[in-house]
Design an enzyme around this catalytic site. Sequence first.
Site, mmCIF file in Angstrom:
data_model
loop_
_atom_site.group_PDB
_atom_site.id
_atom_site.type_symbol
_atom_site.label_atom_id
_atom_site.label_comp_id
_atom_site.label_asym_id
_atom_site.label_seq_id
_atom_site.Cartn_x
_atom_site.Cartn_y
_atom_site.Cartn_z
ATOM 1 C CG ASP A 317 -0.284 -0.385 2.513
ATOM 2 O OD1 ASP A 317 0.790 -1.033 2.518
ATOM 3 O OD2 ASP A 317 -0.846 -0.040 3.567
ATOM 4 C CD GLU A 500 7.797 1.403 6.321
ATOM 5 O OE1 GLU A 500 6.717 0.814 6.244
ATOM 6 O OE2 GLU A 500 7.897 2.650 6.381
#
Length: 545
Positions: A317, A500
């Site tokens: 996403d 991340e």
Amino acid sequence: MPDHVATKPLLAFSLAALLCAPVLQARERPAVPGSATTVQAPVTPDVAMPMLFQAVQRGQVFEDQKTFPDLQPLQAPSRIEAAYLAQRDAPGFDLKVFVAQHFRATPPPPTPTLAADASLATHIDALWPLLSRDSREVPAHGSQLPLPRPYVVPGGRFGEMYYWDSYFTMLGLHASGEGARARDMLVDFADLIDRYGHIPNGTRSYYLSRSQPPFFSQMVELETASDGPALRVRYLPQLRREYAYWMAGAQTLAPGQASQHVVRLEDGSVLNRYWDALDTPRTESYLQDIQTAAQAADRSAGEVYRDLRAAAESGWDFSSRWLGDRQQLRTIRTTAIVPVDLNSLLYHLETTIAVACEQAADAACTRDFRAHAQARRQAMATYLWNPAGFWADYDWQQRKTSDQPTAAMFFPLYVGLSDAAQAASTARVAEAELLTPAGLATTRERTGQQWDAPNLWAPLQWVAIEGLRHHGQNALAERIARGFLARVQSVYAQDHKLVEKYSSDTDMHAGGGGEYPLQDGFGWSNGVARALMLRYPQPADPPGR
């Protein structure tokens, strides 16, 4: 082609102002393991106090839309909602002050204190305790779900346990000699299946309407390697129950129809898609979703919300994979896509159940799940193989296989359903289209979405590397691994942290894009890097600075 499930000024605010002690509640009693009974899902913040929730999120009281639903209410949400409705029109009412009076924030985790010259491996090993949480008791009325064992979170804004992230974290825990922490997390995931019938996206109430890429069978296999094959039988009830969640509704579908996570294709075969049970704005991205739906004038808002939520279930996403024009988020159509990664993981789930049933001497179950796996393999070869020579997604509404190369092409290699010729061809395409000096690109498209170029994601590196190794493509696997490790090391040397996502660009090594700033911590980057360092040791582990 019908889908047969009905779709139903920035204000600065310091969290330091939220300073009240929480009320704790014990972990709710789980359902009997493997039974068909689930507990009632807790009410989400947007439902429990809708008027206050909308006012806070639309008014951007917090810069990050995830902040408010993660706060701890200091009394029952219905009482807070009533107080808000009674006070909001009073002269001088201040929404920021009201929130500070009625909610508290979770204190931030400690910052690691390590020597400036600590090696990358030493730094990762020291992070695991700092990223560990214990939720056997959780504050009353909040969105956090209780869990029976301690677990490791990704880090940054992600202070709860996430489904597919955790498999890659568990890899790193084993590489660091922290196998006990990984086994605790497997117990937690089984408990979630027992209570809710599936593993949610993350351990917050607002994530319960969807799951994430189904890595539970991979987790069971990971722990089987150290605990022995009996572990498969121990977790067989949860494996079967997760499978039932993903396959719900398949039996009643006619060709060309879809229901929840299942699609029956024109030849009668069944494959899966990503889906969310709700068609409302995501609780944690409320304002962004409203703005996206407003830009899609030719579609109902509910349809857009469903596709945004389904993309969140995918873990990607967002990405051009799901976009009708491959550029604009408003063209998202996730539920029209049969994804190659999801179906590969469900093939692994089917084969794992078949093996577990054989160990349990259940001949009928063994036969059925071998047949399910073989049927999926044949359907994937028909619909998810692009004749140009790589695995790809399938648009079941437009009846065409995608011509877009993405890193998801390695999932069939990873789970062992690709034959040697398909694996070799997929490797050639990936090397030509996606390989960068810093690892494997997610896609070729530059959209500003975080699951597109130039970003590199740790889990996709692992899947590609392992998939290539399974098929003897060791040289390409090593190029990806060493390139990615070098990029992780360069960011660590510069900033003394793991992030991340990473970038393949030469001028900016940390990743970017998406709905929120770059997060550091970071669970799956730590896990994949630590596991790869064992697989591909460096001549000497260089210092952090």
